[in-house]
Design a protein around this motif. Structure first.
Motif, PDB file in Angstrom:
ATOM      1  N   TRP A 271       2.238  26.174  -7.641  1.00 56.50           N
ATOM      2  CA  TRP A 271       2.830  25.807  -8.932  1.00 56.50           C
ATOM      3  C   TRP A 271       1.976  26.402 -10.047  1.00 56.50           C
ATOM      4  O   TRP A 271       0.880  25.901 -10.335  1.00 56.50           O
ATOM      5  N   ILE A 272       2.446  27.464 -10.656  1.00 52.96           N
ATOM      6  CA  ILE A 272       1.692  28.165 -11.691  1.00 52.96           C
ATOM      7  C   ILE A 272       1.476  27.250 -12.902  1.00 52.96           C
ATOM      8  O   ILE A 272       2.381  26.517 -13.332  1.00 52.96           O
ATOM      9  N   ASP A 286     -10.237   8.824   8.744  1.00 57.49           N
ATOM     10  CA  ASP A 286      -9.371   8.253   9.770  1.00 57.49           C
ATOM     11  C   ASP A 286      -8.279   9.251  10.142  1.00 57.49           C
ATOM     12  O   ASP A 286      -7.965  10.172   9.371  1.00 57.49           O
ATOM     13  N   GLN A 287      -7.688   9.070  11.332  1.00 58.09           N
ATOM     14  CA  GLN A 287      -6.585   9.936  11.739  1.00 58.09           C
ATOM     15  C   GLN A 287      -5.410   9.853  10.766  1.00 58.09           C
ATOM     16  O   GLN A 287      -4.657  10.813  10.609  1.00 58.09           O
ATOM     17  N   ASN A 288      -5.271   8.710  10.117  1.00 58.35           N
ATOM     18  CA  ASN A 288      -4.221   8.531   9.104  1.00 58.35           C
ATOM     19  C   ASN A 288      -4.778   8.780   7.695  1.00 58.35           C
ATOM     20  O   ASN A 288      -4.479   8.039   6.773  1.00 58.35           O
ATOM     21  N   MET A 289      -5.563   9.817   7.562  1.00 58.41           N
ATOM     22  CA  MET A 289      -6.119  10.185   6.259  1.00 58.41           C
ATOM     23  C   MET A 289      -5.111  11.060   5.512  1.00 58.41           C
ATOM     24  O   MET A 289      -4.591  12.031   6.052  1.00 58.41           O
ATOM     25  N   TYR A 290      -4.848  10.675   4.256  1.00 63.01           N
ATOM     26  CA  TYR A 290      -3.875  11.405   3.436  1.00 63.01           C
ATOM     27  C   TYR A 290      -4.526  11.814   2.121  1.00 63.01           C
ATOM     28  O   TYR A 290      -5.356  11.077   1.563  1.00 63.01           O
ATOM     29  N   LEU A 291      -4.148  12.964   1.626  1.00 62.15           N
ATOM     30  CA  LEU A 291      -4.611  13.454   0.325  1.00 62.15           C
ATOM     31  C   LEU A 291      -3.410  13.634  -0.594  1.00 62.15           C
ATOM     32  O   LEU A 291      -2.487  14.391  -0.276  1.00 62.15           O
ATOM     33  N   THR A 292      -3.418  12.932  -1.727  1.00 59.58           N
ATOM     34  CA  THR A 292      -2.349  13.044  -2.717  1.00 59.58           C
ATOM     35  C   THR A 292      -2.890  13.728  -3.964  1.00 59.58           C
ATOM     36  O   THR A 292      -3.908  13.299  -4.526  1.00 59.58           O
ATOM     37  N   ILE A 293      -2.217  14.780  -4.363  1.00 58.25           N
ATOM     38  CA  ILE A 293      -2.619  15.559  -5.542  1.00 58.25           C
ATOM     39  C   ILE A 293      -1.550  15.388  -6.612  1.00 58.25           C
ATOM     40  O   ILE A 293      -0.375  15.684  -6.390  1.00 58.25           O
ATOM     41  N   SER A 294      -1.954  14.898  -7.795  1.00 61.93           N
ATOM     42  CA  SER A 294      -1.008  14.647  -8.885  1.00 61.93           C
ATOM     43  C   SER A 294      -1.427  15.411 -10.129  1.00 61.93           C
ATOM     44  O   SER A 294      -2.611  15.705 -10.342  1.00 61.93           O
ATOM     45  N   GLY A 305       6.726  18.606 -16.869  1.00 60.53           N
ATOM     46  CA  GLY A 305       6.488  19.179 -15.546  1.00 60.53           C
ATOM     47  C   GLY A 305       5.554  18.314 -14.723  1.00 60.53           C
ATOM     48  O   GLY A 305       4.408  18.687 -14.446  1.00 60.53           O
ATOM     49  N   ILE A 306       6.015  17.134 -14.320  1.00 61.19           N
ATOM     50  CA  ILE A 306       5.186  16.178 -13.583  1.00 61.19           C
ATOM     51  C   ILE A 306       5.346  16.421 -12.088  1.00 61.19           C
ATOM     52  O   ILE A 306       6.473  16.470 -11.569  1.00 61.19           O
ATOM     53  N   GLY A 307       4.236  16.584 -11.395  1.00 60.24           N
ATOM     54  CA  GLY A 307       4.306  16.899  -9.971  1.00 60.24           C
ATOM     55  C   GLY A 307       3.346  16.088  -9.133  1.00 60.24           C
ATOM     56  O   GLY A 307       2.333  15.578  -9.632  1.00 60.24           O
ATOM     57  N   LYS A 308       3.666  15.962  -7.857  1.00 57.81           N
ATOM     58  CA  LYS A 308       2.814  15.230  -6.914  1.00 57.81           C
ATOM     59  C   LYS A 308       3.107  15.753  -5.514  1.00 57.81           C
ATOM     60  O   LYS A 308       4.246  16.075  -5.182  1.00 57.81           O
ATOM     61  N   ILE A 309       2.057  15.831  -4.697  1.00 60.74           N
ATOM     62  CA  ILE A 309       2.228  16.281  -3.325  1.00 60.74           C
ATOM     63  C   ILE A 309       1.229  15.533  -2.441  1.00 60.74           C
ATOM     64  O   ILE A 309       0.097  15.294  -2.852  1.00 60.74           O
ATOM     65  N   THR A 310       1.658  15.133  -1.250  1.00 55.04           N
ATOM     66  CA  THR A 310       0.804  14.385  -0.327  1.00 55.04           C
ATOM     67  C   THR A 310       0.720  15.113   1.007  1.00 55.04           C
ATOM     68  O   THR A 310       1.751  15.487   1.585  1.00 55.04           O
ATOM     69  N   TYR A 311      -0.517  15.322   1.472  1.00 56.99           N
ATOM     70  CA  TYR A 311      -0.765  15.971   2.750  1.00 56.99           C
ATOM     71  C   TYR A 311      -1.322  14.943   3.746  1.00 56.99           C
ATOM     72  O   TYR A 311      -2.141  14.094   3.380  1.00 56.99           O
ATOM     73  N   LYS A 312      -0.887  15.047   5.005  1.00 54.17           N
ATOM     74  CA  LYS A 312      -1.579  14.336   6.072  1.00 54.17           C
ATOM     75  C   LYS A 312      -2.634  15.293   6.602  1.00 54.17           C
ATOM     76  O   LYS A 312      -2.318  16.365   7.136  1.00 54.17           O
ATOM     77  N   GLU A 321       6.649  15.395  -1.591  1.00 51.34           N
ATOM     78  CA  GLU A 321       6.499  16.428  -2.618  1.00 51.34           C
ATOM     79  C   GLU A 321       7.451  16.166  -3.784  1.00 51.34           C
ATOM     80  O   GLU A 321       8.642  15.928  -3.585  1.00 51.34           O
ATOM     81  N   LYS A 322       6.888  16.179  -4.972  1.00 49.12           N
ATOM     82  CA  LYS A 322       7.686  16.128  -6.197  1.00 49.12           C
ATOM     83  C   LYS A 322       7.391  17.423  -6.954  1.00 49.12           C
ATOM     84  O   LYS A 322       6.314  17.607  -7.502  1.00 49.12           O
ATOM     85  N   ASN A 323       8.337  18.314  -6.955  1.00 49.03           N
ATOM     86  CA  ASN A 323       8.141  19.641  -7.532  1.00 49.03           C
ATOM     87  C   ASN A 323       8.216  19.566  -9.055  1.00 49.03           C
ATOM     88  O   ASN A 323       9.251  19.191  -9.610  1.00 49.03           O
TER      89      ASN A 323
END
Length: 523
Positions: A271-272, A286-294, A305-312, A321-323
């Motif tokens: 996302w430029i 933990d195995q259920n570790m998640y990273l959320t970037i907002s 242009g509000i965005g959010k994405i979560t990775y396992k 993902e919110k583009n």
């Protein structure tokens, strides 16, 4: 409009304005300085922030540093960029790991300096910029009473300005161009009140609406939540996306946590112009570790242009993902637009300087409205006892309101001389000093004296502010400009300009007082 309706609206406008006048003045005066909250903080600390509107720290570096002080396994970790300063907010939940130490089972919140990696609690990192920002919505009063007081003040102010427009509607154009400086005092106050009130009307309307929305939303939304969500606050927050998703702790360690900065790099390349403002890690290690970037797209390129994405992290898959490049939801757009309108943070220094000037104009409109109220009641039909009471009310009103200016200027000097000041120091020096100065001016029982000395003291102390900064830092304005320390230079220039304007206003006021004495009038 009938005469009776006109009288009802006129008296409603007057009474509502008088009732909220002191609170409203404090909101606008402190709020005007709050437009430069970040610059004030960086000036006070002597910092220059190069990367703005996003987190200016590598997530791996931050976690490595935090890991030296805290046991992170099993915690939820939140790094958030609040304002344009070197510090980021760090929130650590209590560890969910049953084998964690006693210390790790306690949460923590503090600020982390992105440059020297030092940490500080909220009271320790408290600054004058934060104080003025929070004063403009009475956050110093215990929650929620201060918030609600400022919210209801904004709501009744909305009512006041709308009734003001209605009662002046027929002559709104002709009265705007009328100013009679040599007429009687009531006419002078009325002319300036009408003209400046009309100039500031769009600004005041926006701030009345947004202020009421932010401070009263819990009250306004309560019936809505009760009816449509059966009182379920969590369901309501989820519908508005105000709540982070929660992920269950699996009690299975994640071996070999890889670098997390690759995820932030991936998002920014995807996302430029995307500015990351918050990083949240659930179930660290933990195995259920998640990273959320907002975050959001630079508002100069896309306002909403509000965005959010979560990775396992275990399998590196995207689970949400919110583009920001796509159309945002109605709730997101509403919250974002109202916030940016209120903070005026979407168009650089120019907009904030204009907003500051309009804020001071609003303060004058409030002052002139009270003076109209006083002069209008200086009639033969009013008893002497009532006249003295009216005058006493205005003595106290002007003393409380106008003494804010020299106290704010004095506080700038004090926090620089005694840096780092902290919450306790700022509270004691400002509120005690404000109380003493208010009592003194009210005791003098002279509005001209109060106005003259408030402007004079504020101007003189304001001119000392860049001087004290030079003494403490060794850098004058041109040095800070050369070193690209623009926030620090701006505050110095700002106070010089404000002080010069105050001295010019004081000179004009003295000339007006002389003319009034010659004509037998009183100020």
């Amino acid at each position: 409009m009938g005469k009776r309706m006109y009288n009802v609206l006129f008296h409603t406008h007057t009474v509502s304005g008088i009732v909220i006048s002191v609170a409203l003045y404090i909101i606008f005066f402190a709020g005007s300085f709050s437009f430069f909250r970040d610059e004030i903080i960086n000036w006070e600390r002597g910092h220059q922030v190069e990367i703005k509107d996003e987190i200016a720290i590598n997530i791996d570096t931050a976690l490595s540093h935090l890991g030296q002080q805290y046991e992170l396994r099993g915690r939820d970790i939140n790094l958030r960029h609040y304002y344009n300063e070197r510090q980021v907010g760090v929130s650590l939940s209590a560890s969910k790991d049953s084998t964690a130490s006693k210390e790790a089972r306690v949460g923590a919140f503090f600020y982390l300096d992105t440059e020297d990696k030092s940490t500080a609690t909220y009271p320790e990192s408290y600054t004058l910029g934060e104080f003025l920002y929070r004063l403009h919505f009475f956050a110093q009063i215990p929650y929620p009473y201060g918030y609600h007081l400022s919210g209801f003040t904004a709501f009744f102010f909305l009512f006041t300005i709308l009734t003001g427009i209605i009662i002046h509607w027929r002559k709104i154009v002709t009265n705007f161009y009328v100013f009679r400086p040599w007429a009687k005092l009531k006419t002078i106050w009325t002319d300036s009140h009408t003209a400046l009130g009309l100039i500031g009307f769009p600004f005041q309307l926006v701030y009345a609406l947004t202020g009421a929305f932010f401070m009263l939303q819990s009250i306004v939304m309560a019936p809505y939540i009760a009816v449509l969500y059966n009182g379920d606050q969590q369901a309501f927050d989820k519908a508005l996306e105000q709540e982070h998703s929660t992920y269950e702790y699996s009690h299975r360690p994640l071996s070999g946590i890889e670098s997390l900065s690759k995820y932030t790099a991936e998002v920014q390349s995807k996302w430029i112009d995307f500015k990351i403002t918050e990083l949240k890690i659930d179930n660290y290690g933990d195995q259920n570790m998640y990273l959320t970037i907002s975050g959001n797209i630079d508002p100069r390129n896309k306002m909403n242009g509000i965005g959010k994405i979560t990775y396992k992290v275990a399998d590196q898959n995207i689970v949400y993902e919110k583009n920001p490049m796509e159309k945002n939801s109605y709730a997101d757009v509403t919250k974002n637009i109202l916030s940016r309108l209120h903070l005026a943070d979407y168009a650089g220094y120019g907009l904030r300087i204009i907003s500051f000037i309009l804020g001071l104009i609003s303060c004058y409109v409030i002052l002139s409205g009270v003076m109209i109220w006083l002069v209008a009641r200086d009639k033969k039909s009013v008893s002497d006892k009532q006249k003295k009471f009216n005058q006493s009310v205005v003595f106290w009103y002007l003393a409380i309101c106008l003494s804010m200016y020299p106290m704010v200027a004095l506080e700038f000097v004090l926090v620089k001389l005694f840096a780092p000041a902290g919450m306790t120091f700022i509270y004691k020096t400002f509120f005690i000093g404000w109380l003493v100065l208010s009592i003194f001016f009210a005791w003098k029982k002279n509005n001209a004296f109060t106005t003259k000395w408030s402007l004079g003291l504020g101007a003189v102390l304001g001119l000392f502010i860049p001087l004290v900064n030079w003494i403490e830092s060794g850098n004058w304005i041109w040095d800070n400009l050369r070193l690209a320390c623009y926030d620090i230079a701006f505050i110095d220039i700002f106070w010089i300009a404000l002080s010069v304007f105050s001295l010019l206003s004081l000179r004009r006021m003295k000339q007006a007082i002389v003319l009034d004495k010659k004509s037998g009038k009183t100020f």
